[in-house]
Write an enzyme that holds these catalytic residues in place. Structure first.
Site, PDB file in Angstrom:
ATOM      1  N   SER A  51       0.855  -1.189   0.000  1.00  0.00           N
ATOM      2  CA  SER A  51       0.000   0.000   0.000  1.00  0.00           C
ATOM      3  C   SER A  51       0.889   1.235   0.000  1.00  0.00           C
ATOM      4  O   SER A  51       2.046   1.183   0.425  1.00  0.00           O
ATOM      5  CB  SER A  51      -0.888   0.020   1.248  1.00  0.00           C
ATOM      6  OG  SER A  51      -0.117   0.329   2.409  1.00  0.00           O
ATOM      7  N   ASP A  52       0.351   2.350  -0.487  1.00  0.00           N
ATOM      8  CA  ASP A  52       0.982   3.620  -0.171  1.00  0.00           C
ATOM      9  C   ASP A  52       0.817   3.817   1.335  1.00  0.00           C
ATOM     10  O   ASP A  52      -0.020   3.163   1.973  1.00  0.00           O
ATOM     11  CB  ASP A  52       0.335   4.761  -0.956  1.00  0.00           C
ATOM     12  CG  ASP A  52       1.283   5.928  -1.181  1.00  0.00           C
ATOM     13  OD1 ASP A  52       2.231   6.077  -0.382  1.00  0.00           O
ATOM     14  OD2 ASP A  52       1.087   6.696  -2.141  1.00  0.00           O
ATOM     15  N   CYS A  53       1.597   4.693   1.924  1.00  0.00           N
ATOM     16  CA  CYS A  53       1.637   4.759   3.383  1.00  0.00           C
ATOM     17  C   CYS A  53       0.308   5.225   3.978  1.00  0.00           C
ATOM     18  O   CYS A  53      -0.148   6.332   3.695  1.00  0.00           O
ATOM     19  CB  CYS A  53       2.788   5.643   3.825  1.00  0.00           C
ATOM     20  SG  CYS A  53       4.386   4.906   3.442  1.00  0.00           S
ATOM     21  N   ASP A  54      -0.288   4.336   4.752  1.00  0.00           N
ATOM     22  CA  ASP A  54      -1.595   4.492   5.399  1.00  0.00           C
ATOM     23  C   ASP A  54      -2.763   4.366   4.436  1.00  0.00           C
ATOM     24  O   ASP A  54      -3.908   4.644   4.816  1.00  0.00           O
ATOM     25  CB  ASP A  54      -1.698   5.816   6.156  1.00  0.00           C
ATOM     26  CG  ASP A  54      -0.917   5.793   7.462  1.00  0.00           C
ATOM     27  OD1 ASP A  54      -0.775   4.694   8.043  1.00  0.00           O
ATOM     28  OD2 ASP A  54      -0.449   6.861   7.908  1.00  0.00           O
ATOM     29  N   ALA A  55      -2.527   3.922   3.208  1.00  0.00           N
ATOM     30  CA  ALA A  55      -3.635   3.742   2.265  1.00  0.00           C
ATOM     31  C   ALA A  55      -4.567   2.619   2.706  1.00  0.00           C
ATOM     32  O   ALA A  55      -5.771   2.665   2.423  1.00  0.00           O
ATOM     33  CB  ALA A  55      -3.109   3.472   0.853  1.00  0.00           C
TER      34      ALA A  55
END
Length: 249
Positions: free
Chosen positions: A182-186
Protein backbone atom coordinates in the site's frame (compact mmCIF):
# COMPACT_ATOMS: atom_id res chain seq x y z
CA UNK A 1 22.20 13.18 -8.60
CA UNK A 2 20.09 12.09 -11.55
CA UNK A 3 17.83 14.09 -13.82
CA UNK A 4 14.12 14.31 -12.99
CA UNK A 5 12.13 11.58 -14.77
CA UNK A 6 10.07 14.20 -16.61
CA UNK A 7 13.25 15.46 -18.30
CA UNK A 8 14.74 12.00 -18.77
CA UNK A 9 11.51 10.92 -20.43
CA UNK A 10 11.77 13.80 -22.89
CA UNK A 11 15.01 12.34 -24.20
CA UNK A 12 13.13 9.39 -25.79
CA UNK A 13 16.34 7.50 -25.08
CA UNK A 14 15.75 3.91 -23.92
CA UNK A 15 19.45 3.38 -23.24
CA UNK A 16 19.50 6.39 -20.92
CA UNK A 17 16.46 5.10 -19.05
CA UNK A 18 18.08 1.68 -18.62
CA UNK A 19 21.43 3.09 -17.52
CA UNK A 20 19.78 5.44 -15.03
CA UNK A 21 17.94 2.54 -13.43
CA UNK A 22 21.05 0.36 -13.55
CA UNK A 23 23.23 2.89 -11.77
CA UNK A 24 20.65 3.59 -9.06
CA UNK A 25 20.15 -0.14 -8.55
CA UNK A 26 23.90 -0.75 -8.35
CA UNK A 27 24.33 1.99 -5.77
CA UNK A 28 21.37 0.61 -3.81
CA UNK A 29 22.93 -2.86 -3.72
CA UNK A 30 26.30 -1.46 -2.68
CA UNK A 31 24.76 0.53 0.17
CA UNK A 32 22.79 -2.53 1.30
CA UNK A 33 25.90 -4.71 1.20
CA UNK A 34 27.55 -2.14 3.45
CA UNK A 35 24.64 -2.26 5.90
CA UNK A 36 23.53 1.32 5.27
CA UNK A 37 20.13 0.85 3.57
CA UNK A 38 17.79 -1.82 2.26
CA UNK A 39 17.61 -2.45 -1.48
CA UNK A 40 13.84 -2.25 -1.91
CA UNK A 41 13.08 1.05 -3.61
CA UNK A 42 9.59 2.42 -4.30
CA UNK A 43 10.31 3.71 -7.78
CA UNK A 44 9.50 4.50 -10.54
CA UNK A 45 6.41 6.72 -10.52
CA UNK A 46 4.52 5.90 -13.72
CA UNK A 47 1.30 7.84 -13.30
CA UNK A 48 0.47 10.08 -16.24
CA UNK A 49 1.33 13.78 -16.12
CA UNK A 50 -2.04 14.95 -17.43
CA UNK A 51 -2.98 17.46 -14.74
CA UNK A 52 -0.61 20.47 -14.77
CA UNK A 53 -1.55 21.39 -11.19
CA UNK A 54 -0.41 18.03 -9.84
CA UNK A 55 2.67 18.58 -7.71
CA UNK A 56 4.40 15.33 -8.67
CA UNK A 57 4.52 15.69 -12.45
CA UNK A 58 8.31 16.02 -12.30
CA UNK A 59 8.49 12.48 -10.90
CA UNK A 60 6.79 10.96 -13.96
CA UNK A 61 8.16 10.28 -17.45
CA UNK A 62 5.33 12.22 -19.12
CA UNK A 63 1.73 12.19 -20.28
CA UNK A 64 1.84 9.46 -22.92
CA UNK A 65 0.89 5.89 -21.83
CA UNK A 66 3.22 4.16 -24.30
CA UNK A 67 6.26 6.31 -23.48
CA UNK A 68 5.61 5.91 -19.77
CA UNK A 69 5.32 2.15 -20.12
CA UNK A 70 8.56 1.91 -22.08
CA UNK A 71 10.32 4.09 -19.53
CA UNK A 72 9.08 1.77 -16.79
CA UNK A 73 10.30 -1.29 -18.66
CA UNK A 74 13.81 0.04 -19.24
CA UNK A 75 14.24 1.62 -15.80
CA UNK A 76 13.07 -1.53 -14.00
CA UNK A 77 15.15 -3.88 -16.14
CA UNK A 78 18.25 -1.82 -15.47
CA UNK A 79 17.45 -1.39 -11.79
CA UNK A 80 16.75 -5.03 -10.99
CA UNK A 81 19.15 -6.91 -13.25
CA UNK A 82 22.92 -6.99 -12.84
CA UNK A 83 24.73 -8.52 -15.84
CA UNK A 84 27.23 -10.15 -13.49
CA UNK A 85 24.52 -12.08 -11.62
CA UNK A 86 21.51 -13.20 -13.66
CA UNK A 87 20.15 -15.32 -10.78
CA UNK A 88 19.35 -12.64 -8.19
CA UNK A 89 17.62 -9.27 -8.11
CA UNK A 90 20.17 -6.48 -7.89
CA UNK A 91 17.63 -4.27 -6.12
CA UNK A 92 13.84 -4.37 -6.03
CA UNK A 93 11.90 -1.74 -8.00
CA UNK A 94 8.25 -0.87 -7.42
CA UNK A 95 5.98 0.71 -10.03
CA UNK A 96 3.58 3.17 -8.44
CA UNK A 97 0.94 4.44 -7.82
CA UNK A 98 -1.49 1.81 -9.11
CA UNK A 99 -3.69 3.40 -10.43
CA UNK A 100 -5.11 6.75 -11.68
CA UNK A 101 -3.37 8.72 -8.96
CA UNK A 102 -2.63 12.28 -10.03
CA UNK A 103 -4.47 14.54 -7.59
CA UNK A 104 -3.24 15.91 -4.29
CA UNK A 105 -5.91 18.33 -3.11
CA UNK A 106 -8.85 20.17 -4.69
CA UNK A 107 -12.14 21.85 -3.89
CA UNK A 108 -14.98 21.22 -6.31
CA UNK A 109 -18.44 22.77 -5.84
CA UNK A 110 -17.61 23.60 -2.25
CA UNK A 111 -16.42 20.08 -1.37
CA UNK A 112 -12.76 19.57 -0.50
CA UNK A 113 -11.01 16.38 -1.60
CA UNK A 114 -7.53 15.07 -0.88
CA UNK A 115 -5.62 12.19 -2.41
CA UNK A 116 -6.69 10.08 0.59
CA UNK A 117 -10.42 10.26 -0.14
CA UNK A 118 -10.55 11.06 -3.86
CA UNK A 119 -12.56 8.80 -6.16
CA UNK A 120 -11.40 8.75 -9.77
CA UNK A 121 -14.46 8.27 -11.97
CA UNK A 122 -13.04 6.81 -15.19
CA UNK A 123 -14.51 4.82 -18.04
CA UNK A 124 -13.16 1.28 -18.31
CA UNK A 125 -11.74 2.02 -21.76
CA UNK A 126 -9.79 5.05 -20.56
CA UNK A 127 -8.71 3.24 -17.42
CA UNK A 128 -7.31 0.26 -19.34
CA UNK A 129 -5.98 2.07 -22.42
CA UNK A 130 -4.43 5.02 -20.60
CA UNK A 131 -3.92 4.73 -16.86
CA UNK A 132 -3.27 1.00 -16.52
CA UNK A 133 -1.26 0.66 -19.72
CA UNK A 134 2.11 1.76 -18.22
CA UNK A 135 1.66 -0.64 -15.32
CA UNK A 136 0.96 -3.47 -17.72
CA UNK A 137 4.24 -2.75 -19.50
CA UNK A 138 6.04 -2.50 -16.18
CA UNK A 139 4.80 -5.98 -15.21
CA UNK A 140 4.82 -7.85 -18.52
CA UNK A 141 7.92 -6.32 -20.10
CA UNK A 142 9.84 -4.92 -17.14
CA UNK A 143 9.06 -7.93 -14.92
CA UNK A 144 9.01 -5.67 -11.88
CA UNK A 145 9.09 -7.24 -8.43
CA UNK A 146 6.84 -4.69 -6.72
CA UNK A 147 3.68 -2.65 -7.22
CA UNK A 148 2.20 0.03 -4.98
CA UNK A 149 -1.54 0.55 -4.77
CA UNK A 150 -2.60 4.16 -4.43
CA UNK A 151 -4.56 6.30 -1.96
CA UNK A 152 -7.47 7.03 -4.26
CA UNK A 153 -10.47 4.96 -5.19
CA UNK A 154 -11.32 4.08 -8.78
CA UNK A 155 -15.00 4.03 -9.64
CA UNK A 156 -15.92 3.78 -5.98
CA UNK A 157 -13.44 1.11 -4.82
CA UNK A 158 -10.16 2.03 -3.06
CA UNK A 159 -7.34 0.62 -5.16
CA UNK A 160 -5.75 -1.27 -2.25
CA UNK A 161 -9.09 -3.04 -1.65
CA UNK A 162 -9.86 -3.76 -5.29
CA UNK A 163 -9.39 -7.47 -6.12
CA UNK A 164 -9.99 -6.79 -9.81
CA UNK A 165 -6.91 -4.55 -9.94
CA UNK A 166 -4.64 -6.61 -7.72
CA UNK A 167 -5.66 -10.21 -8.26
CA UNK A 168 -7.66 -10.46 -11.49
CA UNK A 169 -5.63 -8.10 -13.66
CA UNK A 170 -2.13 -7.69 -12.17
CA UNK A 171 -1.59 -11.26 -11.02
CA UNK A 172 -4.09 -13.10 -13.17
CA UNK A 173 -3.92 -11.42 -16.59
CA UNK A 174 -0.49 -9.79 -16.51
CA UNK A 175 1.30 -12.57 -14.63
CA UNK A 176 2.68 -10.39 -11.83
CA UNK A 177 4.49 -12.54 -9.28
CA UNK A 178 5.99 -9.97 -6.89
CA UNK A 179 4.61 -8.14 -3.88
CA UNK A 180 2.03 -5.35 -3.64
CA UNK A 181 2.46 -2.66 -1.01
CA UNK A 182 0.00 0.00 0.00
CA UNK A 183 0.98 3.62 -0.17
CA UNK A 184 1.64 4.76 3.38
CA UNK A 185 -1.60 4.49 5.40
CA UNK A 186 -3.63 3.74 2.27
CA UNK A 187 -4.91 0.55 3.92
CA UNK A 188 -6.25 2.67 6.78
CA UNK A 189 -7.90 4.97 4.25
CA UNK A 190 -10.07 2.07 3.08
CA UNK A 191 -11.85 2.40 6.42
CA UNK A 192 -11.50 6.15 6.88
CA UNK A 193 -11.81 8.48 4.96
CA UNK A 194 -13.08 6.31 2.09
CA UNK A 195 -15.61 4.59 4.39
CA UNK A 196 -15.57 1.65 2.02
CA UNK A 197 -15.46 -0.81 4.92
CA UNK A 198 -17.72 -0.53 7.96
CA UNK A 199 -15.07 -1.59 10.49
CA UNK A 200 -11.27 -1.68 10.66
CA UNK A 201 -11.41 -5.48 10.60
CA UNK A 202 -13.46 -5.48 7.40
CA UNK A 203 -10.88 -3.15 5.85
CA UNK A 204 -8.13 -5.63 6.76
CA UNK A 205 -10.14 -8.38 5.09
CA UNK A 206 -10.69 -6.28 1.98
CA UNK A 207 -7.05 -5.33 1.44
CA UNK A 208 -5.74 -8.85 2.07
CA UNK A 209 -8.30 -10.41 -0.25
CA UNK A 210 -7.50 -7.75 -2.88
CA UNK A 211 -3.87 -8.88 -2.99
CA UNK A 212 -2.16 -6.19 -0.91
CA UNK A 213 0.82 -7.84 0.79
CA UNK A 214 2.41 -4.95 2.70
CA UNK A 215 0.75 -2.30 4.84
CA UNK A 216 2.96 0.78 4.85
CA UNK A 217 1.82 1.76 8.32
CA UNK A 218 0.42 -0.08 11.33
CA UNK A 219 -3.26 -0.41 10.43
CA UNK A 220 -3.24 -4.06 9.36
CA UNK A 221 -0.88 -5.05 12.15
CA UNK A 222 -3.12 -3.38 14.71
CA UNK A 223 -6.35 -4.94 13.46
CA UNK A 224 -5.42 -8.30 11.88
CA UNK A 225 -5.69 -10.28 15.14
CA UNK A 226 -9.20 -8.97 15.73
CA UNK A 227 -10.14 -9.71 12.10
CA UNK A 228 -8.82 -13.24 12.53
CA UNK A 229 -10.77 -13.78 15.75
CA UNK A 230 -13.95 -12.54 14.08
CA UNK A 231 -13.51 -14.97 11.22
CA UNK A 232 -13.09 -12.27 8.58
CA UNK A 233 -9.66 -13.54 7.55
CA UNK A 234 -7.81 -16.83 7.93
CA UNK A 235 -4.23 -17.79 8.61
CA UNK A 236 -4.09 -18.92 4.98
CA UNK A 237 -4.82 -15.33 3.91
CA UNK A 238 -1.84 -14.13 5.93
CA UNK A 239 0.39 -16.96 4.69
CA UNK A 240 -0.37 -16.05 1.08
CA UNK A 241 0.69 -12.46 1.64
CA UNK A 242 3.84 -13.52 3.51
CA UNK A 243 4.81 -15.94 0.73
CA UNK A 244 4.95 -13.09 -1.78
CA UNK A 245 7.14 -11.04 0.54
CA UNK A 246 9.60 -13.83 1.33
CA UNK A 247 9.84 -14.69 -2.35
CA UNK A 248 11.12 -11.20 -3.17
CA UNK A 249 13.32 -11.15 -0.10
Amino acid sequence: NFAFPITTGMSFNRTLWWKTGSQIGREARALMNNGDVYSTFWAPVINLAREPRWGRNIETPGEDPYLTGQYAKEFVQGFENAPEDPFHIQASACCKHYVANSMESTTQQGVHHTRQDFNADISIQDLVDSYMFPFQACVEQGEVSGLMCSYNAVNGIPTCANPWLGETVARGEWGFDGYITSDCDADKDVYDPHHYANTPEEAVRDVLHAGTDVDCGNFVGSNAQSALQKGLITEADIDTRLANLFRVR
